[in-house]
Design an enzyme around this catalytic site. Structure first.
Site, PDB file in Angstrom:
ATOM      1  N   HIS A 223      22.373  -6.225 -25.714  1.00 40.95           N
ATOM      2  CA  HIS A 223      22.118  -7.203 -26.783  1.00 40.95           C
ATOM      3  C   HIS A 223      23.047  -7.091 -27.987  1.00 40.95           C
ATOM      4  O   HIS A 223      22.971  -7.912 -28.891  1.00 40.95           O
ATOM      5  CB  HIS A 223      20.663  -7.130 -27.256  1.00 40.95           C
TER       6      HIS A 223
HETATM    7  C1  UD1 Z   1      18.406  -7.310 -34.243  1.00 43.58           C
HETATM    8  C2  UD1 Z   1      19.015  -6.226 -35.118  1.00 43.58           C
HETATM    9  C3  UD1 Z   1      19.542  -5.107 -34.230  1.00 43.58           C
HETATM   10  C4  UD1 Z   1      18.470  -4.614 -33.277  1.00 43.58           C
HETATM   11  C5  UD1 Z   1      17.852  -5.772 -32.513  1.00 43.58           C
HETATM   12  C6  UD1 Z   1      16.684  -5.282 -31.712  1.00 43.58           C
HETATM   13  C7  UD1 Z   1      20.074  -6.973 -37.208  1.00 43.58           C
HETATM   14  C8  UD1 Z   1      21.350  -7.285 -37.886  1.00 43.58           C
HETATM   15  N1  UD1 Z   1      20.144  -6.734 -35.889  1.00 43.58           N
HETATM   16  O1  UD1 Z   1      19.437  -7.847 -33.447  1.00 43.58           O
HETATM   17  O2  UD1 Z   1      19.947  -4.024 -35.054  1.00 43.58           O
HETATM   18  O3  UD1 Z   1      19.055  -3.708 -32.383  1.00 43.58           O
HETATM   19  O4  UD1 Z   1      17.384  -6.764 -33.439  1.00 43.58           O
HETATM   20  O5  UD1 Z   1      16.361  -6.148 -30.693  1.00 43.58           O
HETATM   21  O6  UD1 Z   1      19.051  -6.941 -37.841  1.00 43.58           O
HETATM   22  N2  UD1 Z   1      16.136 -14.644 -30.847  1.00 43.58           N
HETATM   23  C9  UD1 Z   1      15.188 -15.382 -30.186  1.00 43.58           C
HETATM   24  N3  UD1 Z   1      13.892 -14.990 -30.308  1.00 43.58           N
HETATM   25  C10 UD1 Z   1      13.481 -13.944 -31.034  1.00 43.58           C
HETATM   26  C11 UD1 Z   1      14.449 -13.207 -31.719  1.00 43.58           C
HETATM   27  C12 UD1 Z   1      15.770 -13.558 -31.609  1.00 43.58           C
HETATM   28  O7  UD1 Z   1      15.505 -16.352 -29.512  1.00 43.58           O
HETATM   29  O8  UD1 Z   1      12.266 -13.653 -31.087  1.00 43.58           O
HETATM   30  C13 UD1 Z   1      17.562 -15.014 -30.671  1.00 43.58           C
HETATM   31  C14 UD1 Z   1      18.049 -16.036 -31.692  1.00 43.58           C
HETATM   32  O9  UD1 Z   1      18.961 -16.863 -31.038  1.00 43.58           O
HETATM   33  C15 UD1 Z   1      18.785 -15.166 -32.689  1.00 43.58           C
HETATM   34  C16 UD1 Z   1      19.340 -14.045 -31.815  1.00 43.58           C
HETATM   35  O10 UD1 Z   1      18.354 -13.838 -30.824  1.00 43.58           O
HETATM   36  O11 UD1 Z   1      19.785 -15.861 -33.368  1.00 43.58           O
HETATM   37  C17 UD1 Z   1      19.605 -12.762 -32.548  1.00 43.58           C
HETATM   38  O12 UD1 Z   1      18.468 -12.311 -33.268  1.00 43.58           O
HETATM   39  P1  UD1 Z   1      18.648 -11.381 -34.555  1.00 43.58           P
HETATM   40  O13 UD1 Z   1      17.326 -10.877 -34.987  1.00 43.58           O
HETATM   41  O14 UD1 Z   1      19.495 -12.056 -35.578  1.00 43.58           O
HETATM   42  O15 UD1 Z   1      19.519 -10.195 -34.031  1.00 43.58           O
HETATM   43  P2  UD1 Z   1      19.317  -9.262 -32.778  1.00 43.58           P
HETATM   44  O16 UD1 Z   1      20.501  -9.382 -31.905  1.00 43.58           O
HETATM   45  O17 UD1 Z   1      17.974  -9.474 -32.193  1.00 43.58           O
HETATM   46  N1  UDP Z   2      12.029  -2.765 -25.121  1.00 47.01           N
HETATM   47  C1  UDP Z   2      10.924  -3.422 -24.599  1.00 47.01           C
HETATM   48  N2  UDP Z   2      11.137  -4.438 -23.707  1.00 47.01           N
HETATM   49  C2  UDP Z   2      12.375  -4.838 -23.320  1.00 47.01           C
HETATM   50  C3  UDP Z   2      13.491  -4.152 -23.860  1.00 47.01           C
HETATM   51  C4  UDP Z   2      13.288  -3.136 -24.768  1.00 47.01           C
HETATM   52  O1  UDP Z   2       9.782  -3.085 -24.928  1.00 47.01           O
HETATM   53  O2  UDP Z   2      12.481  -5.762 -22.516  1.00 47.01           O
HETATM   54  C5  UDP Z   2      11.812  -1.673 -26.084  1.00 47.01           C
HETATM   55  C6  UDP Z   2      12.445  -0.367 -25.688  1.00 47.01           C
HETATM   56  O3  UDP Z   2      11.576   0.359 -24.846  1.00 47.01           O
HETATM   57  C7  UDP Z   2      12.663   0.293 -27.036  1.00 47.01           C
HETATM   58  C8  UDP Z   2      12.935  -0.873 -27.951  1.00 47.01           C
HETATM   59  O4  UDP Z   2      12.460  -2.030 -27.289  1.00 47.01           O
HETATM   60  O5  UDP Z   2      11.519   0.988 -27.479  1.00 47.01           O
HETATM   61  C9  UDP Z   2      14.402  -0.994 -28.209  1.00 47.01           C
HETATM   62  O6  UDP Z   2      14.653  -2.208 -28.858  1.00 47.01           O
HETATM   63  P1  UDP Z   2      16.050  -2.947 -28.785  1.00 47.01           P
HETATM   64  O7  UDP Z   2      16.821  -2.508 -27.604  1.00 47.01           O
HETATM   65  O8  UDP Z   2      15.745  -4.388 -28.932  1.00 47.01           O
HETATM   66  O9  UDP Z   2      16.748  -2.505 -30.147  1.00 47.01           O
HETATM   67  P2  UDP Z   2      17.530  -1.197 -30.646  1.00 47.01           P
HETATM   68  O10 UDP Z   2      16.743   0.003 -30.300  1.00 47.01           O
HETATM   69  O11 UDP Z   2      18.878  -1.239 -30.018  1.00 47.01           O
HETATM   70  O12 UDP Z   2      17.655  -1.437 -32.105  1.00 47.01           O
END
Ligand code: UD1
Ligand code: UDP
Length: 385
Positions: A223
């Site tokens: 991601h």
């Molecule tokens: C965010 C965090 C990242 C973390 C990740 C965990 C920041 C800058 N990044 O990244 O550090 O590792 O969350 O998962 O805060 N979207 C959906 N549905 C949702 C959420 C997101 O469709 O419920 C899509 C949207 O298109 C959105 C994109 O995902 O624009 C990115 O979401 P965003 O929260 O901005 O960043 P993440 O990549 O999720």
């Molecule tokens: N996770 C989850 N379901 C998924 C993918 C990840 O519950 O389909 C959990 C995973 O076990 C971990 C957390 O989400 O505890 C990690 O989140 P993510 O990878 O979104 O973000 P990061 O840790 O890189 O910030």
């Protein structure tokens, strides 16, 4: 009684908050009270609600519904709303987790109006400031009064940035933003992994639901913007995984983050389209935390760019190929149980081949004893003024 205003927003923060919330409810409810604020950064059922339901996290007291935006707009809206909630609730402290935009907004909003910040998962550094998370975590650390580092490298990083050891800081006086206390506490996610491990085993129906061969799959998550924003980079990673799958006749299970799903759905990249010809390549919706633990427990190997998942691979004693050029979880690479590969297909294949031939890996105890949340609660009660 001390009132904590806890800011959550992204999936991993919701999951982490379950551990502290459980500890407060179970052991410290006469000394700590928690008000929960969800920024709404993540909002899909599978990115948010599912964790509240299966981990018994109370419904947030405030749902800010900020949603997805570009960085500045998202963080700005959060700052405004969190400041408003702080003024209503008048907490003794604001608690933030990790390194997302919700973390940054919570820390800045509180520090600017002189409310002490507690940063959980402090001190981690990738030394790559092009990652938004690196900017978020550095800022949050330097705005905090109580900092909880899960690992020793976290403590060392903070000391290099001028933070005193907790012994020296205590000698200087009580904790405040100019005299922060830094603690090594272990990892809340290790607490959660131990706590939910048996419950996860009851989710076995996941395997039949998706036709996953429990004994023969690689678990992967992708991601990070550097792996997903450029479709050619994403395609190179997925193609490397696909080749491994075909060559070794092993399944790839990829619960797909919505950022990555949206990139794939908007693209007509020919290489990515070829994946559907391989029945062993299984792209599924994001799963709940219990199902994720089950997948991690049973996978032969894990390939991920997630911070949380690389650590959980270690908890489950699984080798991990990290789809990033660097990691803030330095200890798991130093232990030899994880290897960095970035998005380079050759490195991904080489690291995979290396682990295939390693029958014995040692997983030293790095992340505490499963009681990080209790330690944090006791320390807050003792040191928060
Ligand atoms: C965010 C965090 C990242 C973390 C990740 C965990 C920041 C800058 N990044 O990244 O550090 O590792 O969350 O998962 O805060 N979207 C959906 N549905 C949702 C959420 C997101 O469709 O419920 C899509 C949207 O298109 C959105 C994109 O995902 O624009 C990115 O979401 P965003 O929260 O901005 O960043 P993440 O990549 O999720
Ligand atoms: N996770 C989850 N379901 C998924 C993918 C990840 O519950 O389909 C959990 C995973 O076990 C971990 C957390 O989400 O505890 C990690 O989140 P993510 O990878 O979104 O973000 P990061 O840790 O890189 O910030």
């Amino acid at each position: 009684m001390k009132k904590l205003l806890t800011i959550i927003g992204a999936r991993p923060q919701i999951i982490k908050s379950a551990a502290l919330n459980r500890a407060i409810r179970t052991n410290f409810s006469n000394q700590l009270v928690e008000v929960l604020v969800h920024t709404g950064q993540h909002y899909d059922y599978s990115m948010s609600d599912v964790f509240f339901e299966e981990m018994g996290i109370p419904k947030p007291d405030y749902q800010l519904e900020i949603g997805s935006e570009r960085h500045g707009k998202q963080t700005g809206k959060m700052l405004d709303e969190i400041e408003r909630v702080i003024q209503i609730e008048k907490p003794d402290s604001v608690v933030v987790y990790g390194d997302t935009n919700s973390t940054l907004a919570g820390a800045l909003a509180a520090a600017k109006i002189h409310v002490p910040v507690i940063h959980i998962e402090a001190g981690l550094r990738s030394f790559n400031k092009r990652m938004p998370e690196e900017l978020n975590r550095i800022t949050a650390d330097h705005a905090s009064t109580l900092l909880y580092a899960p690992t020793k490298s976290g403590i060392r990083n903070l000391e290099k940035e001028g933070f005193l050891s907790v012994e020296e800081a205590i000698k200087k006086g009580s904790a405040n933003i100019d005299n922060p206390y830094v603690f090594h506490c272990g990892d809340l996610m290790y607490d959660n992994t131990l706590f939910y491990s048996a419950e996860a085993d009851k989710r076995e129906s996941l395997f039949s639901k998706h036709g996953i061969d429990k004994k023969n799959f690689i678990l992967s998550t992708i991601h990070r913007p550097q792996n997903t924003d450029d479709i050619h980079v994403l395609s190179r990673i997925l193609t490397a995984l696909n080749e491994i799958s075909i060559n070794d006749q092993i399944e790839i299970v990829l619960p797909l983050h919505p950022r990555t799903a949206s990139m794939i759905s908007r693209s007509d990249n020919a290489e990515i389209k070829k994946l559907s010809a391989n029945p062993l390549f299984k792209i599924i919706e994001p799963v709940g935390f219990l199902e994720m633990l089950l997948l991690e427990k049973n996978a032969k190997l894990i390939m991920t760019d997630s911070g949380g998942v690389q650590k959980e691979a270690f908890f489950m004693q699984k080798p991990c190929v990290i789809l990033r050029p660097e990691t803030e979880w330095a200890e798991i690479v130093e232990s030899g149980c994880a290897l960095l590969a970035g998005s380079d297909p050759k490195k991904i294949r080489d690291r995979y081949d290396y682990f295939k031939q390693q029958s014995r890996l040692e997983f030293p105890s790095i992340f505490g004893d499963g009681n990080a949340a209790e330690f944090i609660c006791e320390s807050i009660i003792e040191h928060l003024n």
